[in-house]
Design an enzyme around this catalytic site. Structure first.
Site, PDB file in Angstrom:
ATOM      1  N   ASP A 187     -11.488  17.866  34.505  1.00 43.53           N
ATOM      2  CA  ASP A 187     -12.857  17.735  34.003  1.00 43.53           C
ATOM      3  C   ASP A 187     -12.791  17.657  32.477  1.00 43.53           C
ATOM      4  O   ASP A 187     -12.334  18.584  31.832  1.00 43.53           O
ATOM      5  CB  ASP A 187     -13.696  18.953  34.436  1.00 43.53           C
ATOM      6  CG  ASP A 187     -15.168  18.789  34.044  1.00 43.53           C
ATOM      7  OD1 ASP A 187     -15.976  19.660  34.427  1.00 43.53           O
ATOM      8  OD2 ASP A 187     -15.511  17.790  33.376  1.00 43.53           O
TER       9      ASP A 187
ATOM     10  N   LYS B 193     -24.950  19.868  40.981  1.00 42.96           N
ATOM     11  CA  LYS B 193     -25.270  21.216  40.495  1.00 42.96           C
ATOM     12  C   LYS B 193     -26.787  21.363  40.584  1.00 42.96           C
ATOM     13  O   LYS B 193     -27.529  20.588  39.958  1.00 42.96           O
ATOM     14  CB  LYS B 193     -24.839  21.398  39.039  1.00 42.96           C
ATOM     15  CG  LYS B 193     -23.347  21.397  38.833  1.00 42.96           C
ATOM     16  CD  LYS B 193     -23.030  21.515  37.347  1.00 42.96           C
ATOM     17  CE  LYS B 193     -21.539  21.561  37.115  1.00 42.96           C
ATOM     18  NZ  LYS B 193     -21.213  21.567  35.664  1.00 42.96           N
TER      19      LYS B 193
ATOM     20  N   LYS C 260      -9.623  21.897  32.956  1.00 45.08           N
ATOM     21  CA  LYS C 260     -10.378  21.324  31.853  1.00 45.08           C
ATOM     22  C   LYS C 260      -9.397  20.562  30.961  1.00 45.08           C
ATOM     23  O   LYS C 260      -8.291  21.045  30.689  1.00 45.08           O
ATOM     24  CB  LYS C 260     -11.061  22.429  31.042  1.00 45.08           C
ATOM     25  CG  LYS C 260     -12.181  23.125  31.779  1.00 45.08           C
ATOM     26  CD  LYS C 260     -13.335  22.193  32.050  1.00 45.08           C
ATOM     27  CE  LYS C 260     -14.461  22.933  32.734  1.00 45.08           C
ATOM     28  NZ  LYS C 260     -15.613  22.062  32.995  1.00 45.08           N
TER      29      LYS C 260
ATOM     30  N   GLY D 138     -20.144  24.212  39.485  1.00 47.50           N
ATOM     31  CA  GLY D 138     -20.488  25.585  39.102  1.00 47.50           C
ATOM     32  C   GLY D 138     -20.883  25.682  37.646  1.00 47.50           C
ATOM     33  O   GLY D 138     -20.464  24.880  36.825  1.00 47.50           O
TER      34      GLY D 138
ATOM     35  N   LYS E 252      -9.016  22.921  39.419  1.00 49.78           N
ATOM     36  CA  LYS E 252      -9.603  21.984  38.453  1.00 49.78           C
ATOM     37  C   LYS E 252      -9.179  22.434  37.068  1.00 49.78           C
ATOM     38  O   LYS E 252      -9.284  23.625  36.746  1.00 49.78           O
ATOM     39  CB  LYS E 252     -11.122  22.000  38.588  1.00 49.78           C
ATOM     40  CG  LYS E 252     -11.902  21.376  37.453  1.00 49.78           C
ATOM     41  CD  LYS E 252     -13.359  21.174  37.850  1.00 49.78           C
ATOM     42  CE  LYS E 252     -14.276  21.526  36.705  1.00 49.78           C
ATOM     43  NZ  LYS E 252     -15.711  21.311  37.073  1.00 49.78           N
TER      44      LYS E 252
ATOM     45  N   SER F  82     -12.044  26.564  38.767  1.00 52.60           N
ATOM     46  CA  SER F  82     -12.058  25.771  37.534  1.00 52.60           C
ATOM     47  C   SER F  82     -11.373  26.594  36.453  1.00 52.60           C
ATOM     48  O   SER F  82     -11.761  27.734  36.186  1.00 52.60           O
ATOM     49  CB  SER F  82     -13.502  25.471  37.120  1.00 52.60           C
ATOM     50  OG  SER F  82     -13.512  24.758  35.898  1.00 52.60           O
TER      51      SER F  82
HETATM   52  C1  NPQ Z   1     -18.505  21.894  34.547  1.00 53.40           C
HETATM   53  N1  NPQ Z   1     -18.481  24.350  34.952  1.00 53.40           N
HETATM   54  O1  NPQ Z   1     -18.210  21.642  35.694  1.00 53.40           O
HETATM   55  C2  NPQ Z   1     -19.019  23.286  34.125  1.00 53.40           C
HETATM   56  C3  NPQ Z   1     -18.725  23.517  32.683  1.00 53.40           C
HETATM   57  C4  NPQ Z   1     -19.133  24.812  32.115  1.00 53.40           C
HETATM   58  C5  NPQ Z   1     -17.032  25.719  36.259  1.00 53.40           C
HETATM   59  O2  NPQ Z   1     -16.290  23.984  34.876  1.00 53.40           O
HETATM   60  C6  NPQ Z   1     -21.175  29.069  30.423  1.00 53.40           C
HETATM   61  C7  NPQ Z   1     -22.085  28.499  31.310  1.00 53.40           C
HETATM   62  C8  NPQ Z   1     -19.991  28.439  30.204  1.00 53.40           C
HETATM   63  C9  NPQ Z   1     -21.808  27.314  31.950  1.00 53.40           C
HETATM   64  C10 NPQ Z   1     -18.498  26.585  30.653  1.00 53.40           C
HETATM   65  C11 NPQ Z   1     -17.217  24.593  35.308  1.00 53.40           C
HETATM   66  C12 NPQ Z   1     -19.700  27.226  30.854  1.00 53.40           C
HETATM   67  C13 NPQ Z   1     -20.612  26.653  31.723  1.00 53.40           C
HETATM   68  C14 NPQ Z   1     -18.229  25.413  31.282  1.00 53.40           C
HETATM   69  C15 NPQ Z   1     -20.320  25.436  32.335  1.00 53.40           C
HETATM   70  O3  NPQ Z   1     -18.486  21.009  33.682  1.00 53.40           O
HETATM   71 MG    MG Z   2     -18.082  19.296  34.968  1.00 55.33          MG
END
Ligand code: NPQ
Ligand code: MG
Length: 369
Positions: free
Chosen positions: A188, A262, A163, A290, A161, A135
């Site tokens: 995402d 998750k 953002k 994650g 992935k 990601s």
């Molecule tokens: C998601 N994770 O899927 C989350 C978003 C996310 C890997 O994109 C600190 C702790 C910072 C958790 C930033 C990924 C974060 C976090 C993004 C989760 O939407």
């Molecule tokens: Mg997400």
């Protein structure tokens, strides 16, 4: 198993690279580790709540409070054999999924250790390696983003992935798609769009994306169902799905065609297993999301991803993607075929490095009965 002691550790780990999403930018990861003691064993769980209420309404502080004042007292002194019983202890507690998951998952770790098996064996997982992706956050420029994608593709990641958010979407995805026409690619939005943005989201249909994750409101399934009728690309829900019931409701109204599971967001491994099975029954594929976990939470994600309906690569990157030095070992490393190996040891299969834990610990409390 008799639960005689529970410890909470708040830790702070610097990220190797700041991680930016539509809801903000993080340079360090603060989280809570939970240690559950029986007479002779320790089970570990990770609470993935962020330091602020940006991904969900939970924070490190709310989790510390709900664990200390409500969830740990419900667990202390209990005798338990089936870890699926744990969610029943917390049935009266509303919300606070990430806090619940940390405690429940520690007891799953214990249940596997007591049986002398790996957590994968306890869950009936069949894989010895799981496909993973990476990601990638929002960067200051498209060039900077392209350099980072190049770095991860060169490392061997076969699924990327990105953002996205308004004004950081179509152009960025186009640049990546044109450079890597065959790359497994998904986006995402972390709820950055509304139904007024349908035209932009429809433009993403041209790029052959695996999915568009959580484009709309973090607690919506109705508007996502409307949006899905207007998009070719499958919608995948993340934030909106925080229990098995939310998964059932979303599937019943066609709010998504894929679900990102998750274990922290849905309240623990028991709920994650229920959602896995429900989606399998509806022929809806899932993948493991994650939350920038340490190797403790990462191990549970890898184990979960061994289940048969975890069909798409997860956000289970190598440990080094986030941290220079983790609190548990061994690190997860990326294999040549964009997979990570499933831990074979008893329980979650990783061991806490006590020296490293002490070095990154910022708060501690212990409860005994
Ligand atoms: C998601 N994770 O899927 C989350 C978003 C996310 C890997 O994109 C600190 C702790 C910072 C958790 C930033 C990924 C974060 C976090 C993004 C989760 O939407
Ligand atoms: Mg997400």
């Amino acid at each position: 198993m008799h639960i005689k002691r529970v410890e909470l550790y708040q830790i702070e780990l610097p990220l190797v690279h700041p991680f930016e999403t539509s809801f903000g930018r993080e340079s360090t990861r603060t989280c809570i580790l939970v240690a559950v003691h029986t007479d002779d064993l320790i089970g570990w769980g990770e609470c993935v709540a962020m330091s602020g209420p940006w991904y969900s309404s939970e924070t490190v502080e709310t989790a510390w409070h709900v664990l200390s004042d409500f969830l740990v007292p419900l667990a202390l002194g209990q005798t338990v054999d089936e870890p699926t019983d744990v969610s029943g202890w917390f049935a009266r507690v509303r919300g606070h999924q990430m806090a619940r998951a940390a405690l429940e998952n520690a007891i799953w770790d214990l249940a596997a250790q007591v049986r002398g098996v790996s957590l994968t064996q306890l869950l009936g997982g069949t894989r010895t390696e799981v496909p993973v992706g990476v990601s990638i956050g929002i960067e200051p420029t498209v060039d900077a983003l392209m350099n980072i994608v190049t770095q991860y593709v060169d490392e061997g990641y076969q699924r990327v992935k990105l953002k996205i958010k308004p004004a950081w979407d179509v152009a960025v995805v186009r640049a990546v798609r044109e450079r890597w026409p065959d790359l497994l690619l998904q986006v995402d939005a972390n709820s950055a769009y509304t139904l007024d943005d349908v035209a932009i989201l429809r433009e993403l249909d041209q790029f052959g994306l695996l999915l568009i994750e959580q484009p709309l409101h973090h607690d919506d399934i109705v508007d996502h169902a409307t949006l899905q009728t207007q998009l070719q690309t499958p919608i995948c829900l993340d934030e909106s799905i925080h229990s098995p019931d939310h998964a059932r409701w979303a599937l019943e109204i066609g709010a998504c065609r894929i679900i990102n599971i998750k274990v922290g967001r849905v309240g623990g491994l028991s709920a994650a297993l229920q959602i896995h099975d429900l989606c399998a029954a509806h022929q809806v594929p899932v993948w493991c999301g994650g939350m920038l976990e340490t190797n403790i939470g990462r191990a549970v994600n890898v184990v979960l991803a061994t289940l048969p309906n975890f069909i798409l690569p997860g956000d289970i990157s190598a440990s080094a993607r986030y941290y220079q030095q983790d609190v548990a070992e061994p690190d997860f490393v990326l294999s040549a075929n964009s997979t990570v190996a499933v831990p074979q040891g008893t329980g979650i299969g990783v061991t806490v490095d006590r020296e490293r834990l002490a070095a990154v610990q910022t708060r501690y409390v212990s409860f005994s009965k």
